[in-house]
Design a protein around this motif. Structure first.
Motif, PDB file in Angstrom:
ATOM      1  N   GLN A  86       1.087   4.037  -3.020  1.00  0.00           N
ATOM      2  CA  GLN A  86       0.851   5.470  -2.814  1.00  0.00           C
ATOM      3  C   GLN A  86       2.014   6.314  -3.329  1.00  0.00           C
ATOM      4  O   GLN A  86       1.828   7.463  -3.718  1.00  0.00           O
ATOM      5  CB  GLN A  86       0.606   5.765  -1.341  1.00  0.00           C
ATOM      6  N   THR A  89      -6.541   0.554  -8.367  1.00  0.00           N
ATOM      7  CA  THR A  89      -7.278   0.140  -7.177  1.00  0.00           C
ATOM      8  C   THR A  89      -7.029  -1.349  -6.985  1.00  0.00           C
ATOM      9  O   THR A  89      -7.124  -2.133  -7.925  1.00  0.00           O
ATOM     10  CB  THR A  89      -8.790   0.404  -7.344  1.00  0.00           C
ATOM     11  N   ASP A 146       0.831  -1.217   0.000  1.00  0.00           N
ATOM     12  CA  ASP A 146       0.000   0.000   0.000  1.00  0.00           C
ATOM     13  C   ASP A 146       0.858   1.257   0.000  1.00  0.00           C
ATOM     14  O   ASP A 146       0.581   2.210  -0.736  1.00  0.00           O
ATOM     15  CB  ASP A 146      -0.948   0.016   1.204  1.00  0.00           C
ATOM     16  N   TYR A 147       1.907   1.264   0.824  1.00  0.00           N
ATOM     17  CA  TYR A 147       2.789   2.432   0.888  1.00  0.00           C
ATOM     18  C   TYR A 147       3.458   2.673  -0.460  1.00  0.00           C
ATOM     19  O   TYR A 147       3.490   3.799  -0.960  1.00  0.00           O
ATOM     20  CB  TYR A 147       3.847   2.234   1.978  1.00  0.00           C
TER      21      TYR A 147
END
Length: 200
Positions: free
Chosen positions: A98, A131, A94-95
């Motif tokens: 981003q 996503t 996730d990091y």
């Protein structure tokens, strides 16, 4: 009415074509997954197993199956793999997502009953908007490789200790000969023979 029937027939034909194409892709994917040497699990966002191959079942269930540790469609991946390691890998992905990174993958090792060690790669399944739709886990048994690497480390350590002993003996003999230049020929010959023996 004829236009409506024609349109309906056209829609049904397209649905059948799409269904046939989907079935063909599904069969191709199933054939591909069944021939992989790695175990593969495909999961949704909640960690429910959507697809797996026989190798994954063999690696995760093994011969020492414990209560709740079997895989099947709809079962949770957290029942067979360490939830904390998965959570850490997901946070890492996730990091990096981003940060705009591509080609995302997180790796971790999982110890299984009986001393088995699995190397797990977790890859997110993304849509066109980046996503996350789910995750793919690939599993590889690295127990033998780790055992081989450990044995190799022991052999290298033994070899280096053997060389260190011989080099230390050679160095001591050379330093003695250099420290005592007035040494007689018989003494010098003994040190030279010691150097030769250690070198051999």
């Amino acid at each position: 009415a004829q236009r409506y029937e024609s349109l309906r027939d056209d829609v049904e034909a397209r649905i059948q074509q799409a269904g046939a194409a989907l079935e063909e892709e599904r069969n191709t994917l199933a054939a591909l997954m069944s021939n992989l040497t790695q175990g593969v699990l495909v999961c949704n966002l909640e960690g429910r197993i959507l697809l797996y191959n026989q190798r994954a079942r063999t690696l995760l269930e093994g011969s020492e199956l414990r209560s709740g540790e079997w895989i099947g469609l709809g079962r949770s991946v957290y029942g067979v793999l360490d939830a904390n390691r998965i959570a850490h890998a997901l946070l890492n992905i996730d990091y990096r997502l981003q940060q705009g990174e591509t080609g995302l993958m997180a790796s971790f090792a999982v110890a299984r009953p009986g001393g088995q060690l699995l190397n797990v790669h977790l890859v997110p399944v993304l849509d066109n908007d980046d996503t996350v739709l789910g995750h793919i886990f690939t599993l590889e048994d690295i127990t033998r490789r780790v055992g081989t690497e450990n044995r190799l480390g022991v052999l290298l350590k033994s070899l280096s200790e053997g060389y260190r002993s011989a080099v230390t003996g050679i160095r001591a003999a050379v330093e003695t000969v250099l420290a005592y230049p007035e040494m007689d020929d018989a003494g010098r010959q003994k040190f030279l023979e010691a150097i030769r023996d250690e070198a051999l």
